[in-house]
Design an enzyme around this catalytic site. Structure first.
Site, PDB file in Angstrom:
ATOM      1  N   TYR A  33      21.959 -49.648  31.391  1.00 16.62           N
ATOM      2  CA  TYR A  33      20.622 -50.165  31.121  1.00 16.62           C
ATOM      3  C   TYR A  33      19.556 -49.405  31.915  1.00 16.62           C
ATOM      4  O   TYR A  33      19.750 -49.024  33.066  1.00 16.62           O
ATOM      5  CB  TYR A  33      20.546 -51.646  31.479  1.00 16.62           C
ATOM      6  CG  TYR A  33      21.188 -52.567  30.459  1.00 16.62           C
ATOM      7  CD1 TYR A  33      20.718 -52.611  29.146  1.00 16.62           C
ATOM      8  CD2 TYR A  33      22.248 -53.399  30.810  1.00 16.62           C
ATOM      9  CE1 TYR A  33      21.299 -53.463  28.216  1.00 16.62           C
ATOM     10  CE2 TYR A  33      22.834 -54.259  29.894  1.00 16.62           C
ATOM     11  CZ  TYR A  33      22.352 -54.275  28.590  1.00 16.62           C
ATOM     12  OH  TYR A  33      22.930 -55.108  27.668  1.00 16.62           O
ATOM     13  N   LYS A  75      36.210 -77.157  48.982  1.00 15.10           N
ATOM     14  CA  LYS A  75      34.957 -77.216  48.235  1.00 15.10           C
ATOM     15  C   LYS A  75      34.707 -75.878  47.545  1.00 15.10           C
ATOM     16  O   LYS A  75      35.366 -74.876  47.821  1.00 15.10           O
ATOM     17  CB  LYS A  75      33.801 -77.552  49.186  1.00 15.10           C
ATOM     18  CG  LYS A  75      33.599 -76.557  50.320  1.00 15.10           C
ATOM     19  CD  LYS A  75      32.457 -76.978  51.236  1.00 15.10           C
ATOM     20  CE  LYS A  75      32.256 -75.954  52.345  1.00 15.10           C
ATOM     21  NZ  LYS A  75      31.103 -76.278  53.200  1.00 15.10           N
TER      22      LYS A  75
END
Length: 819
Positions: free
Chosen positions: A714, A487
């Site tokens: 940033y 999965k």
């Protein structure tokens, strides 16, 4: 070549059939069938598999000859079709007997190689160094097991003048069998390491077992550089290599200007060599080869000349996405018939594209005439149903008349590259195998055919995945089945490719989270049973259409699924998996629901329990073992009640990766393996026995300076407290490199040196401090390459390893490697 009756005589078997067919090659794996004429299949029986169950399929595919241990498999209808059998007591023993007989027909020098690491590299480099003087038969790839060694030796023919075979063992009493098959006249012990320590009482026993290969050898070369205390005794001539002055060859080396300068001191003579490899493993393997040639009487000047042309070896196949919606398989470091057969077998296991293309160079020396050699290649191409052959080189082009239509030929790589634009439509939606000798530089072709993507890649080693699976198999009983969790994109590794490998090595079950993951696997030709752990009502139709098996965890879900079966007209009882909640408090029926559940199931003949299972919540926490044992006891009560009331048995499973190791009393009929198969152990001892499967890497995009007090990234979060050198690398939070890892909270590795992040992590990139690190733009950057680094990264994220792996974005290119 052997007749089948001759094989019966050699193996003390009995012949059954009307035709005494000629047998030219030997097969033990039905998936590796490349030529159905002249082959004989040995139906090997192991703890996990039985070759007899593939015989009917192989007969349909054209195989006529079989060595079996189950006489009941022989049917009258087979004998009427000219199918012939040899019946023996033990098919593996019979394969060994045939290989021993075959080896005794050749009085040529044979080098036997063993050791913990470096066997395949030393073998391949000896081939490069000695091929000018000999026609060499060598083990294909890493064929060094109880099956691989006899198959390798059976390739010997009258034209060979030298054999080089490697032998590997994982437990006592194996090497004596391999020694009888290889019968080496000289030996090489490459190294002593931790590999397969778990199979032996101690290191001394492992050395003693490996040493049995050298019985009867005239000389044995032992590389003791990393194991100075290694003590061995033999009546043979032993030649030791090491740092100690007492070694026959005392070794020193220096790395300078991307070269390694080697000095070997033997008695009063110094030998000096230069090689272009600078990693320690390659250096030590190369030195082993040098001493081997010196022992064979080669002049040091000749050795140096050949070292100058020594090529690195890729011991693995790479699977990449290619242009024009193609799949690219890179295997371009050698080109001989044996390795071509192996590569074609791997090609045949890829089912995502309908068209198969082989791009192959001239074949390396084989002792055969070109017409004979390329006629055999054409036979392989026909048997494997190759849609397009592209031959590159003077020899294959000269013999193009031997090949059928729809083949293209070029004098060299340059000519192919010049014509690529014209023919690239021929490659559309195909699986392309690149198989070339190193001298042809197929790397250039690979770069052109590879789909361009950004420099960040997740490399998945399928051999290491197999190693980990086999480790966990060693912990469970012979009758206990293995379900593997694929999965969440196979824990980030890519569910389809992982599932193909799991299917290939014979696991019993797969599990996915959602139906669409199961549908993807079915589209990739995965035929294993697949359990869907979170079935949604809207997906029932797909579950039924693609033969997936749902987990049923509530009465409502049971009612809804039965209604869907009725609506779709399913008449036979459909397999379901009952989830029991023994303490997780997530999904599942509780112990008080068992009576009502049995009543419901009796009312619904449309379904039948395939398995009942539960989920342990704390198998990695010793402090909570009391709770784990309570869960196990609750589970026993529940499934016993179900089986008694329903009147039939089903599979039971509760153990996850940690449970497999720590709660062997709860293995029941099946266990579920998840993160363990990717190399993450439940404790330090187990971690030592597992191998890392995934490596996340990228490259430096740009290097620049940041002066003291300047800011980086940033919001000016990164502040240079001194003059810095920074690098920008193309991995960001959109790739799975989480924002919490910024501002020095974590970092990456360049040249094995940890480099911290500086400033905020951007969406597509981040900056790292490389002050005082020797590196250049384009250099490789390792984000993680072992479980320890993944766990460190998870700690920095205040998370767990599962999240690190599953967060890796789908835009990060997956590259699959396999030896």
């Amino acid at each position: 070549m052997y007749h089948l009756k001759e094989i019966a005589k050699i193996t003390n078997g009995t012949f059954h059939g009307s035709e005494d067919h000629e047998c030219f090659y030997f097969l033990t794996d039905s998936r590796q069938l490349t030529d159905n004429s002249g082959g004989v299949f040995f139906a090997l029986v192991s703890e996990r598999n039985d070759g007899h169950k593939y015989i009917s399929e192989l007969i349909e595919r054209g195989v006529h000859n079989f060595v079996v241990s189950d006489k009941a498999i022989i049917k009258d209808e087979y004998l009427k079709k000219d199918i012939s059998f040899v019946v023996v007591n033990d098919t593996l023993k019979a394969l060994h007997q045939l290989a021993i007989y075959h080896r005794q027909k050749f009085e040529i020098p044979v080098i036997g190689i063993t050791g913990s690491n470096g066997k395949t590299m030393v073998k391949e480099w000896l081939f490069q160094l000695l091929k000018e003087d000999h026609v060499i038969c060598r083990s294909p790839k890493s064929y060094n097991s109880q099956i691989g060694v006899p198959l390798s030796v059976l390739n010997l023919n009258e034209k060979h003048t030298l054999g080089i075979f490697e032998a590997g063992i994982s437990q006592p009493n194996e090497m004596e069998k391999l020694q009888k098959i290889i019968q080496p006249t000289s030996g090489i012990f490459t190294s002593l390491g931790h590999a397969h320590d778990e199979g032996f009482m101690n290191r001394e026993q492992k050395v003693e077992e490996k040493w049995k290969l050298f019985s009867g050898c005239e000389s044995i070369i032992v590389n003791k550089f990393d194991s100075p205390r290694l003590n061995v005794k033999s009546q043979s001539k032993i030649i030791t290599i090491g740092q100690d002055a007492n070694c026959d060859f005392s070794l020193t080396y220096e790395i300078k200007n991307e070269q390694t300068f080697i000095t070997l001191k033997n008695a009063n003579k110094n030998y000096n060599f230069t090689i272009k490899f600078i990693d320690k493993a390659s250096i030590l393997n190369c030195i082993t080869c040098i001493v081997t040639l010196l022992n064979l009487g080669y002049d040091e000047n000749i050795i140096q000349q050949r070292l100058n042309h020594l090529q690195s070896i890729a011991l693995r196949l790479e699977v990449k996405n290619g242009i024009n919606n193609s799949i690219l398989i890179n295997d371009f470091y050698n080109s001989d018939l044996d390795s071509i057969k192996i590569a074609l077998s791997f090609l045949n296991q890829q089912h995502r594209r309908t068209k198969k293309v082989l791009i192959v160079s001239d074949i390396e020396q084989s002792g055969k005439s070109n017409s004979e050699l390329y006629a055999e290649l054409e036979s392989l191409i026909s048997q494997n149903k190759i849609d397009l052959l592209i031959g590159i080189g003077a020899a294959i082009s000269t013999n193009k008349r031997l090949f059928k239509e729809h083949s293209l030929f070029y004098a060299d790589v340059k000519a192919f590259v010049s014509d690529l634009k014209r023919i690239q439509n021929e490659l559309h939606h195909s699986t392309i195998l690149l198989k070339g000798a190193h001298s042809f530089k197929f790397e250039e072709i690979s770069k052109l055919l590879q789909l361009k993507s950004h420099d960040t890649v997740l490399e998945i080693n399928l051999n290491k995945l197999t190693h980990n699976i086999n480790y966990y198999r060693s912990l469970i009983g012979k009758q206990t089945q293995l379900m593997c969790m694929v999965k969440a994109m196979g824990y980030g590794s890519g569910s389809s490719e992982i599932a193909k490998t799991l299917q290939h090595i014979g696991v019993n079950y797969l599990a996915v989270a959602y139906a669409d993951e199961g549908v993807e696997l079915r589209d990739a030709n995965i035929s294993l049973p697949i359990m869907v752990m979170s079935p949604e009502r809207d997906s029932f139709e797909d579950i039924i259409k693609y033969n997936l098996e749902p987990e049923i965890y509530s009465f409502k879900l049971l009612n809804d699924f039965v209604a869907a079966l009725d609506r779709l007209g399913v008449n036979e009882a459909y397999p379901i998996h009952i989830k029991i909640d023994t303490g997780m408090k997530r999904l599942g029926f509780e112990i008080g629901d068992m009576e009502e559940l049995t009543k419901k199931l009796k009312q619904f003949p449309q379904v039948k329990i395939k398995s009942a299972f539960s989920h342990l919540v704390a198998t990695d926490n010793k402090d909570l073992d009391f709770f784990t044992n309570e869960q196990i006891e609750k589970f026993k009560i529940c499934f016993s009640q179900l089986e008694k009331a329903l009147g039939y048995s089903f599979l039971k499973h509760i153990c996850n990766s940690g449970g497999i190791t720590r709660f062997k009393n709860a293995h029941f009929d099946m266990v579920r393996l998840g993160i363990g198969m990717y190399g993450f152990g439940v404790n330090k001892e187990e971690q030592h026995l597992l191998e890392n499967v995934s490596t996340l890497k990228t490259r430096i995009s740009q290097i620049k300076s940041a002066n003291k007090s300047e800011t980086i990234g940033y919001n000016r979060k990164g502040i240079a407290e001194k003059d810095l050198i920074i690098a920008t690398i193309p991995i960001g939070y959109a790739d799975g490199f989480h924002r919490t890892l910024g501002n020095g909270n974590y970092g990456v590795f360049i040249n094995n040196i940890f480099c911290k992040t500086i400033g905020n992590i951007c969406m597509d990139m981040c900056m790292i401090d490389i002050t005082n690190i020797k590196c250049e733009e384009g250099d490789e950057v390792i984000v993680f390459e072992n479980a320890g680094q993944v766990n460190q990264m998870a700690t920095a994220m205040n998370s767990i390893a599962y999240e690190v792996l599953t967060n890796i974005s789908s835009r990060v290119k997956r590259v699959y490697t396999q030896e």
